[in-house]
Design an enzyme around this catalytic site. Structure first.
Site, mmCIF file in Angstrom:
data_model
loop_
_atom_site.group_PDB
_atom_site.id
_atom_site.type_symbol
_atom_site.label_atom_id
_atom_site.label_comp_id
_atom_site.label_asym_id
_atom_site.label_seq_id
_atom_site.Cartn_x
_atom_site.Cartn_y
_atom_site.Cartn_z
ATOM 1 N N GLY A 9 0.842 -1.192 0.000
ATOM 2 C CA GLY A 9 0.000 0.000 0.000
ATOM 3 C C GLY A 9 0.876 1.240 0.000
ATOM 4 O O GLY A 9 1.984 1.242 -0.531
ATOM 5 N N CYS A 10 0.397 2.276 0.612
ATOM 6 C CA CYS A 10 1.101 3.552 0.663
ATOM 7 C C CYS A 10 2.473 3.398 1.318
ATOM 8 O O CYS A 10 2.579 2.886 2.424
ATOM 9 C CB CYS A 10 0.254 4.568 1.426
ATOM 10 S SG CYS A 10 1.098 6.123 1.714
#
Length: 178
Positions: A9-10
């Site tokens: 993810g981020c």
């Protein structure tokens, strides 16, 4: 020192929690897995590169093993959702492990098949591919959480992950003043 490269993810989230782990010497946010050399953040977010947001982790294997890093990785993100982590959607947010050696590949595959599958109870979509190249996201993208702890993204998304890390992995963390 050894290197691990994970996309969960981020990269601001994964950077923030791996920075707090004992034995981790350096964490750098960047991109890997795509086709465009030296991608810009705008190109990645526009879906024009095929790159995933990743963190490259330099660690001391005498203090923490690759397998232990994978335990943290699989606990701290959802490896069952393709191209998504929470509200972040797109192939740049996919779950991916870039291995640097046959030993890392074997350990990662064992963790996908065993630990992650047992932890999540759903099919694991994490990709496992050899690391070809890592591109830094640049100085402005590094150390985001530590530089901006009051930012709404940090408060709403990263803080809960830091709390989960402290709860699940207290014995693997650097001193509390970090």
């Amino acid at each position: 020192m050894e290197t691990a490269t994970f996309g969960g993810g981020c990269y601001w989230c994964t950077e923030a929690f791996f920075q707090r782990v004992s034995g981790v010497e350096k964490v750098e946010s960047g991109y890997s897995g795509g086709t465009v050399p030296n991608p810009t953040i705008d190109q990645v977010y526009a879906g024009q590169t095929g790159h995933a947001e990743v963190t490259q982790i330099i660690f001391n294997p005498k203090q923490i093993s690759y397998k232990e890093l994978l335990e943290i990785f699989f606990t701290m993100h959802d490896p069952t959702t393709p191209n998504r982590q929470g509200n972040d959607v797109g192939d740049e947010y996919r779950s991916i492990i870039f291995y640097n050696s046959p030993a890392q590949q074997k350990t990662a595959q064992e963790m996908i098949d065993g630990f992650a599958a047992g932890l999540w109870g759903a099919p694991i979509v994490t990709e496992l591919v050899p690391l070809e190249v890592f591109y830094s996201a640049g100085a402005g993208a590094q150390d985001f959480y530590n530089r901006n702890p009051e930012a709404s993204y940090c408060q709403l998304v990263i803080n809960p992950k830091i709390q989960k890390l402290r709860h699940k992995f207290a014995n693997k963390l650097k001193p509390a003043n970090y």
